[in-house]
Design a protein around this motif. Structure first.
Motif, PDB file in Angstrom:
ATOM      1  N   GLU A  58       0.808  -1.211   0.000  1.00  0.00           N
ATOM      2  CA  GLU A  58       0.000   0.000   0.000  1.00  0.00           C
ATOM      3  C   GLU A  58       0.842   1.262   0.000  1.00  0.00           C
ATOM      4  OE1 GLU A  58      -2.529  -0.309   3.359  1.00  0.00           O
ATOM      5  OE2 GLU A  58      -3.718  -1.936   2.556  1.00  0.00           O
ATOM      6  N   LYS A  59       2.158   1.120  -0.095  1.00  0.00           N
ATOM      7  CA  LYS A  59       2.998   2.302  -0.061  1.00  0.00           C
ATOM      8  C   LYS A  59       4.122   2.170  -1.086  1.00  0.00           C
ATOM      9  CE  LYS A  59       6.057   0.530   3.545  1.00  0.00           C
ATOM     10  NZ  LYS A  59       6.653   0.753   4.860  1.00  0.00           N
ATOM     11  N   TYR A  60       4.676   3.328  -1.430  1.00  0.00           N
ATOM     12  CA  TYR A  60       5.812   3.388  -2.344  1.00  0.00           C
ATOM     13  C   TYR A  60       6.913   4.153  -1.628  1.00  0.00           C
ATOM     14  CZ  TYR A  60       8.639   4.928  -6.336  1.00  0.00           C
ATOM     15  OH  TYR A  60       9.675   5.192  -7.190  1.00  0.00           O
ATOM     16  N   VAL A  61       8.126   3.624  -1.642  1.00  0.00           N
ATOM     17  CA  VAL A  61       9.242   4.240  -0.922  1.00  0.00           C
ATOM     18  C   VAL A  61      10.234   4.800  -1.931  1.00  0.00           C
ATOM     19  CG1 VAL A  61      11.113   3.884   0.716  1.00  0.00           C
ATOM     20  CG2 VAL A  61       8.960   2.651   1.008  1.00  0.00           C
ATOM     21  N   LEU A  62      10.548   6.065  -1.770  1.00  0.00           N
ATOM     22  CA  LEU A  62      11.519   6.750  -2.616  1.00  0.00           C
ATOM     23  C   LEU A  62      12.696   7.156  -1.736  1.00  0.00           C
ATOM     24  CD1 LEU A  62      12.297   8.219  -5.309  1.00  0.00           C
ATOM     25  CD2 LEU A  62      11.049  10.194  -4.429  1.00  0.00           C
ATOM     26  N   VAL A  63      13.912   6.924  -2.203  1.00  0.00           N
ATOM     27  CA  VAL A  63      15.114   7.174  -1.404  1.00  0.00           C
ATOM     28  C   VAL A  63      15.991   8.205  -2.094  1.00  0.00           C
ATOM     29  CG1 VAL A  63      17.152   6.144  -0.321  1.00  0.00           C
ATOM     30  CG2 VAL A  63      15.040   4.809  -0.541  1.00  0.00           C
ATOM     31  N   LEU A  64      16.412   9.216  -1.338  1.00  0.00           N
ATOM     32  CA  LEU A  64      17.422  10.174  -1.789  1.00  0.00           C
ATOM     33  C   LEU A  64      18.674   9.965  -0.950  1.00  0.00           C
ATOM     34  CD1 LEU A  64      15.543  13.596  -2.160  1.00  0.00           C
ATOM     35  CD2 LEU A  64      16.051  11.922  -3.928  1.00  0.00           C
ATOM     36  N   ALA A  65      19.834  10.039  -1.577  1.00  0.00           N
ATOM     37  CA  ALA A  65      21.085   9.861  -0.842  1.00  0.00           C
ATOM     38  C   ALA A  65      22.117  10.857  -1.353  1.00  0.00           C
ATOM     39  CB  ALA A  65      21.609   8.434  -0.989  1.00  0.00           C
ATOM     40  N   GLY A  66      23.035  11.253  -0.478  1.00  0.00           N
ATOM     41  CA  GLY A  66      24.089  12.178  -0.863  1.00  0.00           C
ATOM     42  C   GLY A  66      25.066  12.393   0.260  1.00  0.00           C
ATOM     43  N   GLU A  67      26.204  12.996  -0.056  1.00  0.00           N
ATOM     44  CA  GLU A  67      27.245  13.237   0.944  1.00  0.00           C
ATOM     45  C   GLU A  67      27.083  14.582   1.636  1.00  0.00           C
ATOM     46  OE1 GLU A  67      30.948  12.832  -1.039  1.00  0.00           O
ATOM     47  OE2 GLU A  67      30.824  10.664  -1.236  1.00  0.00           O
ATOM     48  N   ASP A  68      26.519  15.564   0.932  1.00  0.00           N
ATOM     49  CA  ASP A  68      26.359  16.908   1.479  1.00  0.00           C
ATOM     50  C   ASP A  68      25.027  16.983   2.208  1.00  0.00           C
ATOM     51  OD1 ASP A  68      25.878  19.630   1.925  1.00  0.00           O
ATOM     52  OD2 ASP A  68      27.038  20.226   0.177  1.00  0.00           O
TER      53      ASP A  68
END
Length: 219
Positions: A58-68
């Motif tokens: 029932e859900k959608y997971v979006l991931v953002l990643a970065g060093e700063d």
């Protein structure tokens, strides 16, 4: 049952609703009840609300990643704002850490180097003065059948007394120096926690699909 570890966190609450049989709901579907809950909980200021996440489908997971960290937080705000414009989806929640007030110590590295003071010396001085030393380094009171650790630290009120903290002696190569000579103290804001994956900071977004096909939402 779907608390995702929230039970051990004093900042998290889980409300579980046991719905009656659909024949007794006067025509209300599960999605109708979830929509009413979202509307009712909008009145709670500063709360992050997830409704109807009993199943991962029932859900959608979006991931953002970065060093700063600063750039990641800025992009996370933009992405969250854009996600909320998707028609038909439910709540959008982000794991981006909320900021909280904290005491920030900014060393003057040039001055500290001249006096032979390291950043570790500054950190250890403040840690021991406000929280006490590590257990293995504490002095022990020897009793007949056990040892009692002796913790020496400032009273809790001292954490808000900048004048007192600035006078703490920090060890240097040529003798102790006052903390105010090698660092400045101020109240600022910082993240309550930092999440990492593969050594990169990351922010997760959970989007309630609200019966929309995953492919449409992902597109």
């Amino acid at each position: 049952p779907f608390a995702f570890g929230g039970g051990s966190n004093v900042r998290t609450a889980v409300l579980t609703l046991n719905m009656t049989h659909r024949s007794e709901r006067q025509g209300l579907s599960k999605q109708d009840i979830e929509a009413e809950l979202r509307t009712a909980l909008e009145a709670v200021p500063g709360a992050r609300v997830q409704v109807g996440l009993g199943s991962s489908s029932e859900k959608y997971v979006l991931v953002l990643a970065g060093e700063d960290g600063a750039a990641l937080a800025e992009h996370a705000r933009v992405v969250e704002r854009e996600l909320r414009t998707l028609p038909g989806v439910g709540a959008v929640t982000s794991t981006a850490s909320l900021v909280r007030p904290e005491l920030v110590v900014r060393p003057d590295f040039a001055r500290a180097a001249d006096l032979g003071v390291t950043s570790a010396d500054i950190a250890d001085t403040l840690r021991i003065a406000t929280a006490g030393d590590y257990d293995q380094d504490l002095a022990k009171l020897n009793l007949s059948q056990r040892q009692v650790p002796v913790v020496v630290r400032l009273p809790d009120d001292a954490r808000r007394d900048f004048d007192l903290l600035s006078r703490l002696p920090v060890p240097g190569q040529r003798g102790p120096v006052a903390l105010s000579n090698v660092a400045t103290l101020e109240i600022a804001s910082g993240p309550s926690e930092i999440a990492r994956y593969d050594r990169l900071r990351n922010v997760n977004f959970e989007i309630e699909l609200n019966q929309r096909p995953l492919g449409e939402v992902q597109a």
